[in-house]
Design a protein around this motif. Structure first.
Motif, PDB file in Angstrom:
ATOM      1  N   TYR A 295       0.681  -1.150   0.001  1.00 32.55           N
ATOM      2  CA  TYR A 295      -0.018  -0.039  -0.018  1.00 32.55           C
ATOM      3  C   TYR A 295       0.756   1.203  -0.010  1.00 32.55           C
ATOM      4  CZ  TYR A 295      -4.116  -2.897   0.986  1.00 32.55           C
ATOM      5  OH  TYR A 295      -5.206  -3.846   0.940  1.00 32.55           O
ATOM      6  N   PHE A 296       0.573   2.137  -0.900  1.00 30.50           N
ATOM      7  CA  PHE A 296       1.365   3.345  -0.886  1.00 30.50           C
ATOM      8  C   PHE A 296       0.448   4.300  -0.827  1.00 30.50           C
ATOM      9  CE2 PHE A 296       4.049  -0.037  -2.878  1.00 30.50           C
ATOM     10  CZ  PHE A 296       4.947   0.134  -2.412  1.00 30.50           C
ATOM     11  N   ASP A 297       0.789   5.623  -1.058  1.00 30.86           N
ATOM     12  CA  ASP A 297      -0.040   6.897  -0.843  1.00 30.86           C
ATOM     13  C   ASP A 297      -0.986   6.952  -2.185  1.00 30.86           C
ATOM     14  OD1 ASP A 297       0.597   7.966   1.399  1.00 30.86           O
ATOM     15  OD2 ASP A 297       1.910   9.347   0.791  1.00 30.86           O
ATOM     16  N   GLU A 298      -0.452   6.741  -3.406  1.00 29.64           N
ATOM     17  CA  GLU A 298      -1.263   6.980  -4.648  1.00 29.64           C
ATOM     18  C   GLU A 298      -1.779   5.689  -5.225  1.00 29.64           C
ATOM     19  OE1 GLU A 298       0.403   9.777  -7.135  1.00 29.64           O
ATOM     20  OE2 GLU A 298       1.382  10.719  -5.494  1.00 29.64           O
ATOM     21  N   VAL A 299      -1.049   4.444  -4.905  1.00 30.36           N
ATOM     22  CA  VAL A 299      -1.379   3.107  -5.560  1.00 30.36           C
ATOM     23  C   VAL A 299      -1.070   2.056  -4.703  1.00 30.36           C
ATOM     24  CG1 VAL A 299      -0.510   4.172  -7.915  1.00 30.36           C
ATOM     25  CG2 VAL A 299       1.125   2.933  -6.307  1.00 30.36           C
ATOM     26  N   ARG A 300      -1.702   0.775  -5.243  1.00 28.06           N
ATOM     27  CA  ARG A 300      -1.557  -0.391  -4.478  1.00 28.06           C
ATOM     28  C   ARG A 300      -0.705  -1.517  -5.556  1.00 28.06           C
ATOM     29  NH1 ARG A 300      -5.874   1.839  -1.812  1.00 28.06           N
ATOM     30  NH2 ARG A 300      -7.460   1.333  -3.655  1.00 28.06           N
ATOM     31  N   VAL A 301       0.279  -2.125  -5.061  1.00 24.91           N
ATOM     32  CA  VAL A 301       0.948  -3.035  -5.755  1.00 24.91           C
ATOM     33  C   VAL A 301       0.747  -4.534  -5.482  1.00 24.91           C
ATOM     34  CG1 VAL A 301       2.973  -3.565  -6.567  1.00 24.91           C
ATOM     35  CG2 VAL A 301       2.608  -1.199  -6.419  1.00 24.91           C
ATOM     36  N   LEU A 302       0.266  -5.482  -6.247  1.00 24.27           N
ATOM     37  CA  LEU A 302       0.134  -6.827  -6.021  1.00 24.27           C
ATOM     38  C   LEU A 302       1.516  -7.395  -6.293  1.00 24.27           C
ATOM     39  CD1 LEU A 302      -1.520  -9.185  -5.054  1.00 24.27           C
ATOM     40  CD2 LEU A 302      -2.559  -9.277  -7.456  1.00 24.27           C
ATOM     41  N   VAL A 303       2.182  -8.127  -5.544  1.00 26.97           N
ATOM     42  CA  VAL A 303       3.161  -8.867  -5.722  1.00 26.97           C
ATOM     43  C   VAL A 303       2.998 -10.236  -5.660  1.00 26.97           C
ATOM     44  CG1 VAL A 303       5.672  -9.379  -4.879  1.00 26.97           C
ATOM     45  CG2 VAL A 303       4.284  -7.284  -4.251  1.00 26.97           C
ATOM     46  N   ALA A 304       3.217 -10.916  -6.985  1.00 22.86           N
ATOM     47  CA  ALA A 304       2.905 -12.288  -7.215  1.00 22.86           C
ATOM     48  C   ALA A 304       4.021 -13.143  -8.104  1.00 22.86           C
ATOM     49  CB  ALA A 304       1.450 -12.236  -7.914  1.00 22.86           C
ATOM     50  N   TRP A 305       3.834 -14.433  -8.120  1.00 21.92           N
ATOM     51  CA  TRP A 305       4.639 -15.307  -9.118  1.00 21.92           C
ATOM     52  C   TRP A 305       3.742 -15.294 -10.540  1.00 21.92           C
ATOM     53  CZ3 TRP A 305       9.225 -17.829  -9.825  1.00 21.92           C
ATOM     54  CH2 TRP A 305       9.314 -18.595 -11.038  1.00 21.92           C
ATOM     55  N   CYS A 306       4.294 -14.869 -11.694  1.00 20.95           N
ATOM     56  CA  CYS A 306       3.629 -14.778 -12.830  1.00 20.95           C
ATOM     57  C   CYS A 306       4.145 -16.115 -13.516  1.00 20.95           C
ATOM     58  CB  CYS A 306       4.216 -13.722 -13.657  1.00 20.95           C
ATOM     59  SG  CYS A 306       3.068 -13.584 -15.218  1.00 20.95           S
ATOM     60  N   GLU A 307       3.048 -16.984 -13.890  1.00 25.66           N
ATOM     61  CA  GLU A 307       3.372 -18.207 -14.593  1.00 25.66           C
ATOM     62  C   GLU A 307       3.643 -17.972 -16.180  1.00 25.66           C
ATOM     63  OE1 GLU A 307      -0.206 -20.731 -14.443  1.00 25.66           O
ATOM     64  OE2 GLU A 307      -0.089 -21.243 -12.260  1.00 25.66           O
ATOM     65  N   LEU A 308       3.224 -16.876 -16.752  1.00 25.00           N
ATOM     66  CA  LEU A 308       3.761 -16.478 -18.102  1.00 25.00           C
ATOM     67  C   LEU A 308       5.124 -16.011 -18.008  1.00 25.00           C
ATOM     68  CD1 LEU A 308       3.128 -15.737 -21.036  1.00 25.00           C
ATOM     69  CD2 LEU A 308       2.639 -13.417 -20.110  1.00 25.00           C
ATOM     70  N   ARG A 309       5.703 -15.320 -16.945  1.00 25.61           N
ATOM     71  CA  ARG A 309       7.210 -15.002 -16.866  1.00 25.61           C
ATOM     72  C   ARG A 309       8.028 -15.756 -16.327  1.00 25.61           C
ATOM     73  NH1 ARG A 309       6.760 -11.925 -21.397  1.00 25.61           N
ATOM     74  NH2 ARG A 309       5.399 -10.103 -20.827  1.00 25.61           N
ATOM     75  N   GLN A 310       7.350 -16.695 -15.533  1.00 26.95           N
ATOM     76  CA  GLN A 310       8.060 -17.652 -14.483  1.00 26.95           C
ATOM     77  C   GLN A 310       9.254 -16.863 -13.614  1.00 26.95           C
ATOM     78  OE1 GLN A 310       8.143 -21.403 -14.377  1.00 26.95           O
ATOM     79  NE2 GLN A 310       6.142 -20.411 -15.084  1.00 26.95           N
TER      80      GLN A 310
END
Length: 229
Positions: free
Chosen positions: A174-189
């Motif tokens: 959680y940031f002041d202006e945006v939210r960022v989801l951190v995840a393992w991406c199956e496409l990018r491995q």
């Protein structure tokens, strides 16, 4: 030091000793009389603290005692209120309601001398730029993180390119202006960051992802510590 703070300090002192510690030693550290210390120990025992020992022998706190909310210090209450106010202004409605409900539960059991601090604290959250708007239910995203479930998302990157991804979400920043989801991406491995305002659809796949959340979080933190300063 008010009595509630002194009781908290006494619990902390007892927890720092594996073996019985004398009443005089405890009294000296708390800067109270031995008689006052004995009364404080009796109070904690009445509240459920498994303090064993006696005068002349020493006291030890057995594991398992959870501090009730009335043991919060003034600084801890201010920290809770400040954090709740930030959550109320910087997150979605569900988390905002959760923060207020948590404060209400704490207020219900606080002693009189501390209860007014919930409303009277002068620590405030300053204004920020306008928050981005999420088009998906962030409650569903948080549930997927808790349950370690795969998400199928439609995502548009900073260049405007759209793609469909299957991801393993494990953290949400959680940031002041945006939210960022951190995840393992199956496409990018690999581990990737996804701005939640750029996720245009989100579907929960009722499949538990292969790598436990705490392992992914550890791997991600390792990449952060390895970045050059």
């Amino acid at each position: 030091m008010v009595r509630s703070q002194r009781l908290l300090a006494l619990i902390a002192l007892l927890r720092s000793h594996r073996y019985p510690v004398s009443g005089q030693t405890l009294a000296d550290k708390l800067e109270v009389s031995v008689r006052t210390l004995y009364r404080d120990i009796a109070t904690l025992q009445e509240q459920g603290a498994n303090i064993q020992g006696e005068a002349g022998v020493g006291y030890v706190l057995k594991p398992g005692f959870l501090l009730p909310p009335l043991m919060f210090t003034e600084e801890e209450i201010e920290a809770l209120v400040l954090g709740a106010r930030w959550v109320s202004q910087r997150t979605d409605n569900q988390l905002s309601d959760g923060a207020q409900n948590a404060l209400n539960k704490i207020a219900a059991v606080l002693p009189i001398e501390l209860k007014d601090m919930l409303d009277d604290t002068t620590l405030l959250i300053g204004p920020s730029k306008e928050m981005t708007t999420d088009t998906v239910d962030m409650g569903d995203v948080r549930q997927a993180i808790r349950d370690e479930k795969v998400l199928s998302i439609d995502y548009r990157d900073l260049k405007g390119k759209q793609s469909q991804r299957r991801i393993w979400p494990f953290a949400l920043g959680y940031f002041d202006e945006v939210r960022v989801l951190v995840a393992w991406c199956e496409l990018r491995q690999d581990i990737r960051n996804f701005r939640t305002d750029r996720i245009f659809s989100c579907e929960l796949i009722n499949t538990r992802y292969a790598t436990p959340r705490h392992v992914l979080l550890k791997q991600w933190r390792a990449t952060l510590s390895n970045k050059p300063s």
